[in-house]
Motif scaffolding. Structure first.
Motif, PDB file in Angstrom:
ATOM      1  N   GLY A 115     -12.172 -49.050   9.743  1.00 13.37           N
ATOM      2  CA  GLY A 115     -12.529 -49.667   8.492  1.00 13.37           C
ATOM      3  C   GLY A 115     -12.648 -48.768   7.480  1.00 13.37           C
ATOM      4  O   GLY A 115     -12.135 -47.735   7.337  1.00 13.37           O
ATOM      5  N   MET A 116     -13.339 -49.235   6.240  1.00 14.14           N
ATOM      6  CA  MET A 116     -13.306 -48.366   5.139  1.00 14.14           C
ATOM      7  C   MET A 116     -11.785 -47.818   4.427  1.00 14.14           C
ATOM      8  O   MET A 116     -11.853 -46.563   4.179  1.00 14.14           O
ATOM      9  CB  MET A 116     -14.438 -47.182   5.208  1.00 14.14           C
ATOM     10  N   ILE A 117     -10.801 -48.594   4.521  1.00 14.27           N
ATOM     11  CA  ILE A 117      -9.589 -48.404   4.126  1.00 14.27           C
ATOM     12  C   ILE A 117      -9.635 -48.782   2.406  1.00 14.27           C
ATOM     13  O   ILE A 117     -10.036 -49.716   2.205  1.00 14.27           O
ATOM     14  CB  ILE A 117      -8.615 -48.908   4.682  1.00 14.27           C
ATOM     15  N   MET A 118      -9.227 -47.602   1.806  1.00 16.54           N
ATOM     16  CA  MET A 118      -9.343 -47.638   0.149  1.00 16.54           C
ATOM     17  C   MET A 118      -8.142 -47.303  -0.478  1.00 16.54           C
ATOM     18  O   MET A 118      -7.072 -46.592   0.169  1.00 16.54           O
ATOM     19  CB  MET A 118     -10.501 -46.913  -0.169  1.00 16.54           C
ATOM     20  N   ILE A 119      -7.822 -47.441  -1.594  1.00 13.58           N
ATOM     21  CA  ILE A 119      -7.176 -47.051  -2.453  1.00 13.58           C
ATOM     22  C   ILE A 119      -7.908 -46.104  -3.236  1.00 13.58           C
ATOM     23  O   ILE A 119      -9.065 -46.434  -3.766  1.00 13.58           O
ATOM     24  CB  ILE A 119      -6.454 -47.911  -3.462  1.00 13.58           C
ATOM     25  N   HIS A 120      -7.617 -44.810  -3.404  1.00 15.63           N
ATOM     26  CA  HIS A 120      -8.573 -43.688  -4.001  1.00 15.63           C
ATOM     27  C   HIS A 120      -7.703 -42.845  -4.730  1.00 15.63           C
ATOM     28  O   HIS A 120      -6.891 -42.589  -4.748  1.00 15.63           O
ATOM     29  CB  HIS A 120      -9.661 -43.309  -3.040  1.00 15.63           C
ATOM     30  N   GLY A 121      -8.595 -42.001  -5.379  1.00 12.91           N
ATOM     31  CA  GLY A 121      -8.184 -40.954  -6.154  1.00 12.91           C
ATOM     32  C   GLY A 121      -7.898 -39.526  -5.187  1.00 12.91           C
ATOM     33  O   GLY A 121      -8.000 -39.514  -4.047  1.00 12.91           O
ATOM     34  N   GLN A 122      -8.003 -38.537  -5.854  1.00 12.38           N
ATOM     35  CA  GLN A 122      -7.638 -37.163  -5.438  1.00 12.38           C
ATOM     36  C   GLN A 122      -8.906 -36.689  -4.588  1.00 12.38           C
ATOM     37  O   GLN A 122     -10.038 -36.891  -4.841  1.00 12.38           O
ATOM     38  CB  GLN A 122      -7.490 -36.203  -6.428  1.00 12.38           C
ATOM     39  N   ASN A 123      -8.661 -35.651  -3.774  1.00 13.83           N
ATOM     40  CA  ASN A 123      -9.591 -34.994  -2.755  1.00 13.83           C
ATOM     41  C   ASN A 123     -10.173 -33.906  -3.806  1.00 13.83           C
ATOM     42  O   ASN A 123      -9.345 -32.998  -4.043  1.00 13.83           O
ATOM     43  CB  ASN A 123      -9.188 -34.555  -1.676  1.00 13.83           C
ATOM     44  N   PRO A 124     -11.558 -33.959  -4.179  1.00 13.90           N
ATOM     45  CA  PRO A 124     -12.125 -32.763  -5.153  1.00 13.90           C
ATOM     46  C   PRO A 124     -12.074 -31.539  -4.445  1.00 13.90           C
ATOM     47  O   PRO A 124     -12.256 -30.561  -5.179  1.00 13.90           O
ATOM     48  CB  PRO A 124     -13.587 -33.383  -5.293  1.00 13.90           C
ATOM     49  N   ARG A 125     -12.039 -31.209  -2.891  1.00 12.18           N
ATOM     50  CA  ARG A 125     -11.850 -30.118  -2.452  1.00 12.18           C
ATOM     51  C   ARG A 125     -10.629 -29.423  -2.325  1.00 12.18           C
ATOM     52  O   ARG A 125     -10.473 -28.564  -1.946  1.00 12.18           O
ATOM     53  CB  ARG A 125     -12.631 -30.348  -1.084  1.00 12.18           C
TER      54      ARG A 125
END
Length: 167
Positions: A115-125
């Protein structure tokens, strides 16, 4: 008098120029379509494409997500059901995976669907530039865009918007 005339003209023209360029990102969309094989996501309104984005997905993007940890992005019709402003990857919009069919399949196989599938932004690392990072599949099955694009999507997508994820 001449200078006053130009200020008048600019006051009329400039708001229209600014609003025309940003109107696209303020349009509410009614459907999001992800084409995994093309690494593209399009936002739609009334059957017309408003904008298309290059996306990054999980390390194993081919095929439907079956289980937790398989690095796949699910396929099918889901809903973008909530937004999370304090996401680990800038901002995120949750995809309603697993649906009932996904849960039944996983139960029959004796596995967890994840679960917890998302559309998201960049990896800050990440040490890569946003544009460079979009050339690689680096998520655990989520759909990633740049932070600037995530800001656009945040304004265009309301909770409850359907999303179709195609092979």
């Amino acid at each position: 008098m001449h200078l006053r005339y130009w200020f008048f003209i600019l006051s009329i023209v400039c708001p229209f120029t600014a609003s025309a360029s940003s109107a696209q990102s303020h349009t509410k969309v009614d459907l999001v379509i992800v084409n995994k094989s093309e690494s593209r996501m399009s936002v739609m309104r009334d059957g017309k494409v408003i904008k298309t984005y290059v996306i990054a997905m999980g390390d194993a993007p081919k095929g439907h997500k079956l289980r937790e940890g398989d690095q796949r992005t699910p396929q099918g019709r889901y809903v973008l059901d909530y937004k999370k402003s304090d996401s680990a990857f800038y901002r995120s919009i949750h995809i309603s995976y697993p649906n009932d069919e996904d849960k039944l399949r996983a139960q029959a196989l004796g596995i967890s669907p994840g679960g917890m599938i998302m559309i998201h932004g960049q990896n800050p690392r990440s040490s890569l530039s946003p544009e460079e990072a979009q050339k690689y599949n680096w998520t655990n099955g989520c759909i990633a865009v740049t932070n600037k694009e995530m800001d656009e999507l945040w304004r265009m997508i309301d909770e409850g918007t359907p999303i179709e994820i195609w092979p």
